[in-house]
Design an enzyme around this catalytic site. Structure first.
Site, PDB file in Angstrom:
ATOM      1  N   ASP A 130       0.716  -1.060   0.018  1.00 10.25           N
ATOM      2  CA  ASP A 130       0.134  -0.010   0.109  1.00 10.25           C
ATOM      3  C   ASP A 130       0.819   1.182  -0.118  1.00 10.25           C
ATOM      4  O   ASP A 130       0.201   2.442  -0.303  1.00 10.25           O
ATOM      5  CB  ASP A 130      -0.698   0.052   1.255  1.00 10.25           C
ATOM      6  CG  ASP A 130      -1.948  -0.925   1.119  1.00 10.25           C
ATOM      7  OD1 ASP A 130      -2.186  -1.718   0.122  1.00 10.25           O
ATOM      8  OD2 ASP A 130      -2.769  -1.078   2.257  1.00 10.25           O
ATOM      9  N   ARG A 165     -15.313  -2.617 -24.471  1.00 10.84           N
ATOM     10  CA  ARG A 165     -15.608  -2.678 -23.172  1.00 10.84           C
ATOM     11  C   ARG A 165     -15.033  -1.809 -22.274  1.00 10.84           C
ATOM     12  O   ARG A 165     -13.965  -1.296 -22.453  1.00 10.84           O
ATOM     13  CB  ARG A 165     -15.731  -4.239 -22.670  1.00 10.84           C
ATOM     14  CG  ARG A 165     -16.579  -5.118 -23.145  1.00 10.84           C
ATOM     15  CD  ARG A 165     -16.345  -6.505 -22.443  1.00 10.84           C
ATOM     16  NE  ARG A 165     -17.406  -7.403 -23.196  1.00 10.84           N
ATOM     17  CZ  ARG A 165     -17.016  -8.640 -23.165  1.00 10.84           C
ATOM     18  NH1 ARG A 165     -15.957  -9.103 -22.334  1.00 10.84           N
ATOM     19  NH2 ARG A 165     -17.937  -9.531 -23.672  1.00 10.84           N
ATOM     20  N   MET A 172      -5.550  -3.107  -4.618  1.00 10.23           N
ATOM     21  CA  MET A 172      -5.597  -3.064  -3.090  1.00 10.23           C
ATOM     22  C   MET A 172      -5.443  -1.363  -2.775  1.00 10.23           C
ATOM     23  O   MET A 172      -5.166  -0.672  -3.733  1.00 10.23           O
ATOM     24  CB  MET A 172      -4.619  -3.828  -2.359  1.00 10.23           C
ATOM     25  CG  MET A 172      -5.382  -5.324  -2.300  1.00 10.23           C
ATOM     26  SD  MET A 172      -4.066  -6.446  -1.429  1.00 10.23           S
ATOM     27  CE  MET A 172      -5.007  -7.903  -1.621  1.00 10.23           C
ATOM     28  N   ARG A 174      -6.192   0.308   1.127  1.00 12.39           N
ATOM     29  CA  ARG A 174      -7.346   0.589   1.944  1.00 12.39           C
ATOM     30  C   ARG A 174      -7.628   2.023   2.184  1.00 12.39           C
ATOM     31  O   ARG A 174      -8.805   2.788   2.057  1.00 12.39           O
ATOM     32  CB  ARG A 174      -6.815   0.000   3.351  1.00 12.39           C
ATOM     33  CG  ARG A 174      -7.358  -1.444   3.989  1.00 12.39           C
ATOM     34  CD  ARG A 174      -7.362  -1.709   5.099  1.00 12.39           C
ATOM     35  NE  ARG A 174      -6.060  -1.346   5.601  1.00 12.39           N
ATOM     36  CZ  ARG A 174      -4.925  -2.183   5.752  1.00 12.39           C
ATOM     37  NH1 ARG A 174      -5.251  -3.471   5.179  1.00 12.39           N
ATOM     38  NH2 ARG A 174      -3.793  -1.919   6.027  1.00 12.39           N
TER      39      ARG A 174
HETATM   40  O1  F6P Z   1      -1.015  -5.244   2.735  1.00 12.12           O
HETATM   41  C1  F6P Z   1      -2.136  -4.425   2.968  1.00 12.12           C
HETATM   42  C2  F6P Z   1      -3.134  -4.838   2.163  1.00 12.12           C
HETATM   43  O2  F6P Z   1      -2.725  -4.857   0.866  1.00 12.12           O
HETATM   44  C3  F6P Z   1      -4.503  -3.893   1.883  1.00 12.12           C
HETATM   45  O3  F6P Z   1      -4.491  -2.933   0.784  1.00 12.12           O
HETATM   46  C4  F6P Z   1      -5.785  -4.988   1.888  1.00 12.12           C
HETATM   47  O4  F6P Z   1      -6.729  -4.296   2.268  1.00 12.12           O
HETATM   48  C5  F6P Z   1      -5.321  -6.065   2.644  1.00 12.12           C
HETATM   49  O5  F6P Z   1      -3.779  -6.221   2.330  1.00 12.12           O
HETATM   50  C6  F6P Z   1      -5.656  -7.343   2.181  1.00 12.12           C
HETATM   51  O6  F6P Z   1      -5.191  -8.502   3.081  1.00 12.12           O
HETATM   52  P1  F6P Z   1      -5.601  -9.834   3.516  1.00 12.12           P
HETATM   53  O7  F6P Z   1      -6.675 -10.085   2.628  1.00 12.12           O
HETATM   54  O8  F6P Z   1      -4.330 -10.622   3.000  1.00 12.12           O
HETATM   55  O9  F6P Z   1      -5.782  -9.540   4.785  1.00 12.12           O
END
Ligand code: F6P
Length: 352
Positions: A130, A165, A172, A174
């Site tokens: 991230d 399309r 990812m 968050r």
């Molecule tokens: O490493 C962080 C991250 O990549 C976030 O972006 C994501 O929400 C999370 O890991 C998901 O991780 P897992 O599904 O492995 O718990």
């Protein structure tokens, strides 16, 4: 992570360390992260299984592989529902560890910071795709993940172009939009949506329709899992939080593809890159940065400069107190790094 592990081991066991700096170390690998230190006392077989001596022969090829050969877990010893921090500290003492080097993101390093506050000698190495840790311009894994995003979007262009399309690709990220923004910039996405700026669904539709009018055959929209439309909350895959307090996000791409389909009548599909973007062999940059971070972590141990995280700042490998990174994240600066009109990367770089 494997590259950092390799270089921690190689640096700590380098004979030159003894000759030039008068210190000698042994290195123990702890399996499954903090969980590996939660198994009662040393007589417990599970405790022993989680502690493994490492040497240069064992780690010789590790930097070629993604992930960690030591394994990991999402276990916080400070979980209020099951506080195991005392066991962890006892085990660190029992093992006679002069220092613990913790490699991870905000969850792992928050634990490292609390242990440091309780007197444990800890050094942190920033690792998260991230790239959202503060006080460092780089976190291990990020560039490899960007390469995956770019390659996967290149593949999607085949179908997108042939069938005219729209593809909404969920990355990812968050809280921070780095993967979506820089991944989107690398692959030349038409629209990039990030958690730092809530987007208007109408505006996305308008941009898509304008793009088609201007002659585009297809559109790639890259959206971070934490991005959301104005007035919405984040899209959550599963209710609840993990031991680090993180929600499992997901679903924004599917939602948006449907909205676009309904409004514009253009064919739109969604693809969630999910853990694919966290896997595979590390790119050259991650191997090198893992090496530098691993070496720097041992330098800090030699100097007994504990409670620090290794960082990369303004082109230099340096360090900062773990306490300084707590409670803040490195987010995309909307003013200077994102175009809120076009929902894309900036178009001015020098004149700002
Ligand atoms: O490493 C962080 C991250 O990549 C976030 O972006 C994501 O929400 C999370 O890991 C998901 O991780 P897992 O599904 O492995 O718990």
């Amino acid at each position: 992570m494997n590259s950092a592990l390799k270089w921690v081991v190689k640096t700590a066991l380098d004979d030159r360390l003894e000759k030039e700096r008068g210190v000698q170390y042994e290195v123990l690998g702890i399996r499954e992260g903090w969980k590996g230190l939660t198994y009662g006392e040393s007589a417990n077989p599970e405790f022993r299984e989680h502690i493994t001596p490492l040497n240069q022969d064992i780690v010789r090829t590790w930097d070629r592989y993604g992930g960690t050969f030591l394994g990991t877990s999402r276990l916080s010893p400070y979980d209020p529902k099951n506080d195991q921090s005392k066991v962890v500290i006892d085990n660190i003492e029992q093992l006679g560890l002069e220092a613990v080097i913790a490699i991870g993101g905000d969850g792992t390093l928050a634990i490292a910071c609390r242990l440091a506050q309780e007197g444990v000698n800890v050094i942190g190495i920033p690792k998260t795709i991230d790239k959202d840790l503060s006080e460092t311009d780089y976190t291990l894994g990020f560039e490899t993940a960007l390469n995956v995003i770019t390659e996967e979007v290149d593949r999607l262009r085949t179908t997108a172009g042939s069938h005219r399309r729209i593809f909404v690709v969920e990355t990812m990220g968050r809280s921070a939009g780095w993967l979506a923004l820089e991944g989107g910039e690398s692959c030349g996405a038409f629209i990039i949506l990030i958690p730092e700026h809530d987007f208007s669904i109408e505006k996305v539709n308008e941009l898509v329709v304008e793009g088609r009018r201007a002659g585009a055959r297809y559109e790639i929209i890259v959206v971070a899992e934490g991005a959301k439309p104005v007035g919405y909350s984040e899209f959550v895959k599963e209710e609840g939080v993990d031991s680090f307090g993180h929600k499992a996000l997901g679903g924004i791409a599917e939602f948006l593809a449907k909205e676009i389909r309904n409004s514009t009548k253009l064919e739109s599909r969604s693809v969630v890159l999910s853990h694919l973007q966290r896997g595979g062999a590390p790119c050259a940059y991650d191997r090198r940065m893992g090496r530098y971070f691993g070496i720097a972590a041992v330098d800090l141990v030699v100097k007994k400069d504990f409670g620090k995280m290794v960082c990369y700042k303004n082109g230099k490998i340096t360090s900062c107190p773990l306490e300084e990174i707590m409670g803040k994240l490195n987010l995309v600066n909307i003013e200077t790094q994102y175009d809120t009109e076009r929902y894309n990367g900036r178009r001015t770089i020098i004149n700002m």
